[in-house]
Scaffold this motif. Structure first.
Motif, short mmCIF file in Angstrom:
data_model
loop_
_atom_site.label_atom_id
_atom_site.label_comp_id
_atom_site.label_asym_id
_atom_site.label_seq_id
_atom_site.Cartn_x
_atom_site.Cartn_y
_atom_site.Cartn_z
N LEU A 19 5.34 -36.27 -45.72
CA LEU A 19 5.90 -37.36 -44.93
C LEU A 19 4.81 -38.01 -44.07
CD1 LEU A 19 8.31 -39.02 -43.89
CD2 LEU A 19 8.70 -37.20 -42.20
N GLY A 20 4.00 -37.17 -43.44
CA GLY A 20 2.88 -37.69 -42.66
C GLY A 20 1.92 -38.49 -43.51
N LYS A 21 1.66 -38.00 -44.72
CA LYS A 21 0.77 -38.71 -45.64
C LYS A 21 1.32 -40.10 -45.96
CE LYS A 21 0.51 -37.94 -50.16
NZ LYS A 21 0.23 -37.28 -51.44
N CYS A 22 2.62 -40.22 -46.12
CA CYS A 22 3.23 -41.53 -46.39
C CYS A 22 3.00 -42.49 -45.24
CB CYS A 22 4.73 -41.38 -46.66
SG CYS A 22 5.11 -40.63 -48.23
N PHE A 23 3.15 -42.01 -44.02
CA PHE A 23 2.94 -42.88 -42.86
C PHE A 23 1.49 -43.31 -42.73
CE2 PHE A 23 7.11 -41.40 -41.51
CZ PHE A 23 7.63 -42.57 -40.98
N VAL A 24 0.56 -42.40 -43.06
CA VAL A 24 -0.87 -42.75 -43.00
C VAL A 24 -1.21 -43.77 -44.07
CG1 VAL A 24 -3.21 -41.87 -43.35
CG2 VAL A 24 -1.62 -40.61 -41.91
N SER A 25 -0.78 -43.52 -45.31
CA SER A 25 -1.19 -44.38 -46.41
C SER A 25 -0.44 -45.70 -46.47
CB SER A 25 -1.05 -43.63 -47.75
OG SER A 25 0.31 -43.34 -47.99
N GLN A 26 0.85 -45.71 -46.11
CA GLN A 26 1.63 -46.93 -46.26
C GLN A 26 1.72 -47.77 -44.99
OE1 GLN A 26 5.40 -45.91 -47.99
NE2 GLN A 26 4.45 -44.81 -49.68
N HIS A 27 1.57 -47.13 -43.83
CA HIS A 27 1.73 -47.85 -42.57
C HIS A 27 0.49 -47.79 -41.68
CE1 HIS A 27 5.96 -48.30 -43.52
NE2 HIS A 27 6.02 -47.02 -43.78
N ASP A 28 -0.55 -47.13 -42.17
CA ASP A 28 -1.79 -47.00 -41.41
C ASP A 28 -1.54 -46.45 -40.01
OD1 ASP A 28 -4.57 -47.15 -41.51
OD2 ASP A 28 -4.58 -49.05 -40.43
N SER A 29 -0.58 -45.51 -39.92
CA SER A 29 -0.22 -44.90 -38.64
C SER A 29 -1.03 -43.64 -38.42
CB SER A 29 1.26 -44.52 -38.65
OG SER A 29 2.06 -45.65 -38.76
N GLN A 30 -1.26 -43.32 -37.16
CA GLN A 30 -1.89 -42.05 -36.81
C GLN A 30 -0.79 -40.99 -36.77
OE1 GLN A 30 -3.99 -42.02 -33.12
NE2 GLN A 30 -4.77 -39.96 -33.44
N VAL A 31 -1.04 -39.84 -37.42
CA VAL A 31 -0.04 -38.78 -37.53
C VAL A 31 -0.64 -37.47 -37.05
CG1 VAL A 31 1.38 -37.45 -39.14
CG2 VAL A 31 1.11 -39.90 -39.47
N THR A 32 0.12 -36.76 -36.22
CA THR A 32 -0.22 -35.39 -35.84
C THR A 32 0.94 -34.49 -36.23
OG1 THR A 32 -1.57 -36.12 -33.96
CG2 THR A 32 -0.79 -33.85 -33.91
N VAL A 33 0.61 -33.43 -36.97
CA VAL A 33 1.61 -32.46 -37.39
C VAL A 33 1.35 -31.17 -36.63
CG1 VAL A 33 2.52 -31.09 -39.31
CG2 VAL A 33 1.84 -33.47 -39.69
N PHE A 34 2.36 -30.70 -35.91
CA PHE A 34 2.29 -29.39 -35.27
C PHE A 34 2.96 -28.40 -36.20
CE2 PHE A 34 1.82 -32.20 -31.65
CZ PHE A 34 0.83 -31.57 -30.92
N SER A 35 2.25 -27.33 -36.50
CA SER A 35 2.74 -26.31 -37.42
C SER A 35 2.98 -25.02 -36.66
CB SER A 35 1.72 -26.08 -38.52
OG SER A 35 2.09 -25.01 -39.33
#
Length: 93
Positions: A19-35
């Motif tokens: 999901l984060g990858k989609c936001f980066v590639s399609q919307h050029d958004s910065q994404v942080t995933v906490f695991s």
């Protein structure tokens, strides 16, 4: 900026990473995933295979492991254990 929280286990983490990858590639958004309570080396090996993860727009933060042995019995359902892990991980977030 988008912040995502993945509960314990690779079956939960990988869809959140995708999901984060989609936001980066399609919307050029910065994404942080906490695991929560996941092996960091496994995360990094999964991330290396995709160019979206290598940009400075994508960041993964592994929260420290928590001990729930005093809160939940060993034979408790996995759902109960996951709820306690998530609850105990929130202060680190």
């Amino acid at each position: 900026m988008l912040v995502l929280l993945a509960s314990p286990g690779m079956r939960h983490l990988i869809p959140v990473l995708e999901l984060g990858k989609c936001f980066v590639s399609q919307h050029d958004s910065q994404v942080t995933v906490f695991s929560v309570a996941t092996d960091v080396s496994t995360i990094k090996s999964h991330l290396r295979c995709s160019p979206e993860y290598t940009t400075n727009l994508f960041n993964v933060v592994a929260l420290p492991s928590v001990d729930i042995s005093t809160l939940v019995d060993n034979d408790a359902p996995v759902e109960t254990k996951m709820v306690e892990i998530m609850h105990k991980s929130l202060p680190a977030l």
